[in-house]
Write a protein that holds these residues in place. Structure first.
Motif, PDB file in Angstrom:
ATOM      1  N   ALA A  81       0.830  -1.203   0.000  1.00 16.61           N
ATOM      2  CA  ALA A  81       0.000   0.000   0.000  1.00 16.61           C
ATOM      3  C   ALA A  81       0.859   1.245   0.000  1.00 16.61           C
ATOM      4  O   ALA A  81       1.925   1.294   0.629  1.00 16.61           O
ATOM      5  CB  ALA A  81      -0.915   0.001   1.219  1.00 16.61           C
ATOM      6  N   THR A  82       0.435   2.274  -0.695  1.00 19.29           N
ATOM      7  CA  THR A  82       1.081   3.575  -0.603  1.00 19.29           C
ATOM      8  C   THR A  82       0.608   4.268   0.672  1.00 19.29           C
ATOM      9  O   THR A  82      -0.572   4.235   1.008  1.00 19.29           O
ATOM     10  CB  THR A  82       0.760   4.437  -1.828  1.00 19.29           C
ATOM     11  N   THR A  83       1.536   4.864   1.426  1.00 19.17           N
ATOM     12  CA  THR A  83       1.198   5.404   2.738  1.00 19.17           C
ATOM     13  C   THR A  83       1.686   6.838   2.883  1.00 19.17           C
ATOM     14  O   THR A  83       2.615   7.273   2.215  1.00 19.17           O
ATOM     15  CB  THR A  83       1.827   4.562   3.852  1.00 19.17           C
ATOM     16  N   SER A  84       1.046   7.576   3.808  1.00 25.24           N
ATOM     17  CA  SER A  84       1.439   8.934   4.136  1.00 25.24           C
ATOM     18  C   SER A  84       1.244   9.144   5.635  1.00 25.24           C
ATOM     19  O   SER A  84       0.196   8.786   6.187  1.00 25.24           O
ATOM     20  CB  SER A  84       0.585   9.933   3.358  1.00 25.24           C
ATOM     21  N   GLY A  85       2.279   9.688   6.291  1.00 25.21           N
ATOM     22  CA  GLY A  85       2.187  10.002   7.709  1.00 25.21           C
ATOM     23  C   GLY A  85       3.144   9.179   8.526  1.00 25.21           C
ATOM     24  O   GLY A  85       3.388   7.997   8.249  1.00 25.21           O
ATOM     25  N   ASP A  86       3.678   9.794   9.596  1.00 27.34           N
ATOM     26  CA  ASP A  86       4.652   9.128  10.456  1.00 27.34           C
ATOM     27  C   ASP A  86       4.062   7.958  11.221  1.00 27.34           C
ATOM     28  O   ASP A  86       4.782   7.033  11.598  1.00 27.34           O
ATOM     29  CB  ASP A  86       5.243  10.132  11.453  1.00 27.34           C
ATOM     30  N   CYS A  87       2.763   7.988  11.486  1.00 30.03           N
ATOM     31  CA  CYS A  87       2.146   6.957  12.324  1.00 30.03           C
ATOM     32  C   CYS A  87       1.582   5.770  11.554  1.00 30.03           C
ATOM     33  O   CYS A  87       1.231   4.762  12.159  1.00 30.03           O
ATOM     34  CB  CYS A  87       1.032   7.587  13.159  1.00 30.03           C
ATOM     35  N   VAL A  88       1.470   5.885  10.255  1.00 29.90           N
ATOM     36  CA  VAL A  88       0.830   4.823   9.494  1.00 29.90           C
ATOM     37  C   VAL A  88       1.868   3.846   8.960  1.00 29.90           C
ATOM     38  O   VAL A  88       2.912   4.227   8.446  1.00 29.90           O
ATOM     39  CB  VAL A  88      -0.031   5.387   8.339  1.00 29.90           C
ATOM     40  N   THR A  89       1.556   2.558   9.129  1.00 34.83           N
ATOM     41  CA  THR A  89       2.350   1.491   8.528  1.00 34.83           C
ATOM     42  C   THR A  89       1.386   0.568   7.797  1.00 34.83           C
ATOM     43  O   THR A  89       0.215   0.451   8.172  1.00 34.83           O
ATOM     44  CB  THR A  89       3.133   0.680   9.564  1.00 34.83           C
ATOM     45  N   SER A  90       1.852  -0.060   6.753  1.00 32.81           N
ATOM     46  CA  SER A  90       0.969  -0.932   5.984  1.00 32.81           C
ATOM     47  C   SER A  90       0.942  -2.361   6.534  1.00 32.81           C
ATOM     48  O   SER A  90       0.051  -3.131   6.214  1.00 32.81           O
ATOM     49  CB  SER A  90       1.400  -0.947   4.510  1.00 32.81           C
ATOM     50  N   ASN A  91       1.959  -2.734   7.349  1.00 35.97           N
ATOM     51  CA  ASN A  91       1.961  -4.108   7.872  1.00 35.97           C
ATOM     52  C   ASN A  91       2.600  -4.151   9.244  1.00 35.97           C
ATOM     53  O   ASN A  91       2.973  -3.133   9.802  1.00 35.97           O
ATOM     54  CB  ASN A  91       2.695  -5.033   6.899  1.00 35.97           C
TER      55      ASN A  91
END
Length: 222
Positions: free
Chosen positions: A212-222
């Motif tokens: 997944a494409t992600t944005s933000g310091d707190c978000v991780t895809s896995n």
């Protein structure tokens, strides 16, 4: 809780505001009815009864035919509702807007809505195993909302390029306890997963699509 959908539900009790789309003709629907067969709304309804309508599956369904249903009782932002195995298609606004608490939206198809697929503005709701695609804004928008679980949904092809939209977006509101887990997200226009909050990270992103494409310091895809 605001619902916008076309389809059927196993057991659907409405205490909030509803906007649905599409329809042909059937029997008249009145405030307070319990619907056990396919019906089509033939006028706008403003109901003081709570619930405004009850739709009982597996055979009950309601096509809003571009009319609106509004509950004028005390529970406009309602809780403990379920939308299960429903179709929510081509609404001019958000498909499902949840302003109450402890609601459940599951196993539904939420497609081609002109704002968000689902917008969360309440607490401790469960959004699980839905297909959400081609929302003009966000597939799932988490706003003024704490303690929600967004799990095992498929969210795709939503957003407007350069407009800060995402498949699943957590707004910059300092909310906490939201768990975004096990979602399949792909092909969304700006980002698949986006968290506008910065550290300390008060929400959890776990086991979502690894590519997944992600944005933000707190978000991780896995």
């Amino acid at each position: 809780m605001v619902y916008e959908f076309r389809g059927s539900a196993r057991h659907f009790v409405v205490l909030g505001i509803l906007y649905f789309a599409l329809g042909s003709s059937a029997f008249a629907v009145d405030c307070g009815d319990t619907i056990t067969s396919p019906e089509v709304l033939d006028q706008d309804l403003v109901c003081s009864t709570e619930p405004a309508l009850t739709i009982m599956g597996p055979t009950g369904s309601l096509d809003m035919a571009e009319y609106t249903l509004r509950c004028d009782g005390s529970a406009v932002n309602s809780s403990f509702n379920s939308v299960i195995q429903s179709g929510i298609f081509k609404n001019s606004g958000t498909g499902i807007f949840i302003a109450g608490d402890n609601n459940n939206v599951s196993s539904s198809s939420i497609l081609d809505n002109l704002e968000n697929g689902i917008q969360l503005e309440g607490n401790n709701n469960l959004i699980v195993s839905n297909e959400i695609s081609r929302s003009t804004l966000n597939g799932i928008l988490i706003g003024k909302a704490d303690g929600n679980t967004v799990a095992q949904n498929t969210v795709s092809m939503s957003g407007i390029g350069g407009a800060n939209t995402a498949g699943i977006l957590l707004e910059l509101l300092g909310k906490s306890g939201n768990v975004i887990v096990g979602n399949t997200v792909f092909g969304n226009i700006d980002f698949d997963l986006q968290d506008n909050n910065s550290s300390p990270c008060l929400n959890s992103w776990v086991g979502n699509s690894p590519d997944a494409t992600t944005s933000g310091d707190c978000v991780t895809s896995n």
